[in-house]
Scaffold this active site. Structure first.
Site, PDB file in Angstrom:
ATOM      1  N   GLY A 211       0.823  -1.215   0.000  1.00 55.68           N
ATOM      2  CA  GLY A 211       0.000   0.000   0.000  1.00 55.68           C
ATOM      3  C   GLY A 211       0.853   1.259   0.000  1.00 55.68           C
TER       4      GLY A 211
ATOM      5  N   ARG B 149       1.110  -5.807  -4.824  1.00 54.74           N
ATOM      6  CA  ARG B 149       1.349  -6.697  -3.686  1.00 54.74           C
ATOM      7  C   ARG B 149       1.807  -8.091  -4.108  1.00 54.74           C
ATOM      8  NH1 ARG B 149      -0.354  -4.488   1.015  1.00 54.74           N
ATOM      9  NH2 ARG B 149      -1.962  -2.876   0.931  1.00 54.74           N
TER      10      ARG B 149
ATOM     11  N   ASP C 253       5.732  -7.513   5.108  1.00 53.08           N
ATOM     12  CA  ASP C 253       5.711  -8.570   4.092  1.00 53.08           C
ATOM     13  C   ASP C 253       6.708  -8.270   2.960  1.00 53.08           C
ATOM     14  OD1 ASP C 253       3.826 -10.207   5.300  1.00 53.08           O
ATOM     15  OD2 ASP C 253       2.129  -9.177   4.383  1.00 53.08           O
TER      16      ASP C 253
ATOM     17  N   LYS D 284       8.431   0.956   5.137  1.00 57.77           N
ATOM     18  CA  LYS D 284       7.254   1.772   4.828  1.00 57.77           C
ATOM     19  C   LYS D 284       5.999   1.117   5.366  1.00 57.77           C
ATOM     20  CE  LYS D 284       4.604   0.192   2.410  1.00 57.77           C
ATOM     21  NZ  LYS D 284       3.635  -0.541   1.553  1.00 57.77           N
ATOM     22  N   THR D 285       5.068   1.816   5.844  1.00 56.86           N
ATOM     23  CA  THR D 285       3.672   1.434   6.027  1.00 56.86           C
ATOM     24  C   THR D 285       2.988   2.399   6.985  1.00 56.86           C
ATOM     25  OG1 THR D 285       2.024  -0.162   6.758  1.00 56.86           O
ATOM     26  CG2 THR D 285       4.169  -0.426   7.758  1.00 56.86           C
TER      27      THR D 285
ATOM     28  N   ASP E  38       0.559   1.750   8.598  1.00 53.14           N
ATOM     29  CA  ASP E  38       0.050   0.992   9.745  1.00 53.14           C
ATOM     30  C   ASP E  38       0.966   1.116  10.969  1.00 53.14           C
ATOM     31  OD1 ASP E  38      -1.726   0.235   7.851  1.00 53.14           O
ATOM     32  OD2 ASP E  38      -1.328  -1.913   7.955  1.00 53.14           O
TER      33      ASP E  38
HETATM   34  P1  FBP Z   1       0.974  -1.926   3.649  1.00 57.81           P
HETATM   35  O1  FBP Z   1       1.109  -2.805   4.849  1.00 57.81           O
HETATM   36  O2  FBP Z   1       1.357  -2.589   2.392  1.00 57.81           O
HETATM   37  O3  FBP Z   1       1.701  -0.628   3.829  1.00 57.81           O
HETATM   38  O4  FBP Z   1      -0.550  -1.544   3.471  1.00 57.81           O
HETATM   39  C1  FBP Z   1      -1.280  -1.115   4.530  1.00 57.81           C
HETATM   40  C2  FBP Z   1      -2.713  -0.818   4.206  1.00 57.81           C
HETATM   41  O5  FBP Z   1      -2.865   0.561   3.984  1.00 57.81           O
HETATM   42  C3  FBP Z   1      -3.590  -1.348   5.333  1.00 57.81           C
HETATM   43  O6  FBP Z   1      -3.746  -0.418   6.346  1.00 57.81           O
HETATM   44  C4  FBP Z   1      -4.849  -1.761   4.623  1.00 57.81           C
HETATM   45  O7  FBP Z   1      -5.481  -2.831   5.262  1.00 57.81           O
HETATM   46  C5  FBP Z   1      -4.360  -2.198   3.296  1.00 57.81           C
HETATM   47  O8  FBP Z   1      -3.185  -1.484   3.043  1.00 57.81           O
HETATM   48  C6  FBP Z   1      -5.353  -1.964   2.197  1.00 57.81           C
HETATM   49  O9  FBP Z   1      -4.784  -2.354   1.003  1.00 57.81           O
HETATM   50  P2  FBP Z   1      -5.356  -2.179  -0.446  1.00 57.81           P
HETATM   51  O10 FBP Z   1      -4.606  -1.056  -1.056  1.00 57.81           O
HETATM   52  O11 FBP Z   1      -4.975  -3.459  -1.107  1.00 57.81           O
HETATM   53  O12 FBP Z   1      -6.810  -1.916  -0.361  1.00 57.81           O
END
Ligand code: FBP
Length: 569
Positions: free
Chosen positions: A97, A158, A189, A219-220, A222
């Site tokens: 993300g 992803r 991941d 990065k994230t 979260d």
């Molecule tokens: P990352 O762990 O890859 O940074 O993504 C986090 C996130 O933003 C989560 O908070 C959320 O559950 C998910 O991505 C949503 O992903 P998508 O872009 O596939 O809807």
């Protein structure tokens, strides 16, 4: 055409007045790199700290080359690298993300690699690496992306690189583009992916038998990629939580103005509740749920509902018929009865993937009921269809339940409503629901993230020019100048059950109930529940006194004496 319409047209394509100004933002640099006009790569030496997890012995067996090279030892920048490697061809990709600040990592890489080396952008994440979709990044590109939000410069995805065929495609890309190094900008991941790639690419890749270096960047939004003092937070968290805090602050401000709504706000953060905790500390709402506490106290869904209903009724008795409830996105996976249901679903969906593929929503539910244990089938049947469908939706490529698609905030509203109706039907309970997630992932980086990310890029490029592989770049000591460090990825791997199989992965850093941030929150929340003590932090600032704010959870957990970050000071 008037002057006004002419200037409006000039603002198209990322040229709003704001975007024009942020490109010129003065971004602080850790002193060890020099200054913006004259940046130098740094060299690294061991800090004396060695990393391990409960599964280190097994990990060391599977990652022989990387462990032999790093010894799982942490490195820190010591000074200018007077003999940096040169003529390196380095590819950079975003994975997972989006998170604010990613473009500045790319800028940091470019600024250290300079004209002596070549930086290539991989389009559309790991998938682009498999397909060999790369292009050369220019100085003009860097000028245009500097301090801007989003991952749109490169794109992301992803894809998990795991099959032999995929590894061969990566090798082909490395050979076709004469790559010497790859930088993976991603979450837990994706950095697991980086560790696996680093081992695979460690030797016999290029014609001379040498390998391709791999460096990860944390990065994230979260915030669940944290490693104590070594990695206080992943990038993107600060900006995203500042954006959510502004929005929640505005809603809180609305509640005593209109005096009639309870707002249930689901906040992004797939598993950990760092985002919800940070936003709660910044805004002080009536209720904020923390998934890790729910799991630790083994709270059932009914108990969570009762705890919210109690606050609603108590406030109503005092004449306050409004409030805000923060709900972490991933809470459903932490409610004990749901955890075991989801675990069984994950296993069954992995086993019966083919059989379930073409079934409709109703057919899927009927099929899975027959495969679940009686207790789980029964629990599943008590949930509304909109939750059941989402629990059965396709997992992402890392085997994760897509919790962002589950309307948990609506489930809680429905259940609190029935509880109040049953116990105290006179209590007014008008509700509105929100989900803040995508709003915060691509905003222009806060000054914190702009600086953090630029320095992460400078660190990652320095690691490459020092010949290192299998490390994650980090900046620690954010309250005292900022120190570039390198964390051995193999020292972070442990074995977890994923997608019905045991896998070596980087453990997600969950919010801890014994952390300083949680303890402070737990001390204050009952007071915030009783009366309106909320604060509205307003829009994030890039200039002026409010611009230098560290995330509150980071400042509390790392025991900083105040909220100021001091990179470069
Ligand atoms: P990352 O762990 O890859 O940074 O993504 C986090 C996130 O933003 C989560 O908070 C959320 O559950 C998910 O991505 C949503 O992903 P998508 O872009 O596939 O809807």
């Amino acid at each position: 055409m008037s002057n006004l319409t002419e200037s409006l047209i000039k603002m198209e394509k990322h040229n709003s007045i704001f975007e024009q100004q942020i490109r010129k933002l003065d971004v602080p640099i850790c002193k060890v790199f020099g200054n913006m006009k004259s940046l130098s790569p740094v060299e690294f030496s061991e800090t004396g700290e060695t990393l391990s997890t409960k599964d280190t012995a097994q990990v060391n067996e599977s990652f022989k080359n990387c462990v032999k090279a790093s010894g799982n030892k942490v490195l820190a920048a010591t000074g200018t690298n007077k003999n940096p490697l040169s003529k390196k061809r380095v590819a950079v990709l975003f994975s997972g993300g989006p998170a604010p600040g990613g473009h500045n990592v790319v800028a940091g890489l470019y600024k250290i690699l300079g004209k002596e080396n070549t930086l290539l952008g991989v389009k559309a994440g790991p998938k682009g690496l498999l397909e060999g979709d790369l292009f050369e990044i220019t100085a003009a590109d860097i000028d245009s992306i500097m301090n801007t939000g989003g991952f749109d410069f490169l794109g992301s995805d992803r894809t998990k690189i795991k099959s032999e065929e995929q590894f061969l495609s990566v090798k082909k890309t490395c050979l076709n583009h004469k790559l010497d190094a790859i930088v993976v900008i991603g979450g837990d991941d994706s950095n697991t992916n980086a560790a696996i790639l680093a081992e695979y690419l460690s030797s016999d890749i290029k014609e001379d038998g040498s390998g391709v270096q791999v460096i990860g960047v944390p990065k994230t939004i979260d915030g669940d990629l944290q490693i104590g003092d070594l990695l206080p937070i992943s990038f993107g968290f600060d900006t995203a939580t500042k954006i959510y805090s502004e929005l929640v602050g505005n809603i809180l401000q609305d509640t005593p103005s209109s005096r009639k709504y309870w707002h249930f706000v689901k906040l992004m953060g797939r598993s950990a509740s760092h985002v919800a905790l940070e936003v709660a500390l910044q805004t002080k709402p009536a209720v904020a749920l923390i998934s890790e506490e729910v799991s630790e106290k083994k709270m059932s869904l009914a108990e969570i509902v009762e705890s919210i209903a109690k606050v609603v009724i108590e406030r109503s008795n005092k004449g306050i018929n409004h409030g805000v409830v923060l709900v972490p996105e991933g809470i459903i996976e932490f409610i004990p009865e749901m955890t075991s249901l989801i675990e069984e679903l994950n296993e069954k969906i992995a086993v019966y993937e083919k059989e379930m593929h073409n079934l409709s929503g109703v057919e899927k539910r009927e099929f899975i009921y027959s495969k679940l244990t009686a207790q789980h089938a029964q629990l599943m049947a008590t949930l509304p269809d909109y939750i059941e469908d989402m629990l059965l939706a396709e997992r992402d490529s890392h085997g994760n339940l897509q919790v962002s698609l589950i309307p948990t905030e609506q489930l809680l509203i429905d259940m609190v409503k029935s509880s109040i109706k049953a116990t105290d039907p006179k209590v007014p309970f008008k509700t509105l629901n929100h989900f803040f997630g995508y709003e915060g992932r691509c905003g222009a980086p806060s000054l914190f993230d702009a600086a953090y990310c630029l320095n992460l890029g400078l660190t990652a490029a320095s690691l490459i020019l020092s010949g290192k592989t299998g490390y994650m770049a980090s900046i620690c000591d954010l309250n005292s100048g900022g120190k570039p460090v390198a964390i051995p990825l193999t020292g972070l791997l442990n074995i977890e059950r994923r997608h019905g199989k045991d896998e070596m992965v980087i453990e997600k850093a969950l919010a801890k109930t014994d952390s300083e941030a949680f303890k402070y929150f737990a001390e204050r929340r009952n007071i915030w529940a009783k009366e309106d003590l909320f604060a509205s932090p307003g829009p994030r600032q890039l200039w002026g006194p409010a611009s230098k704010q560290t995330p509150v959870t980071v400042a509390l957990n790392r025991k900083y004496s105040n909220l100021d970050f001091k990179i470069g000071e």
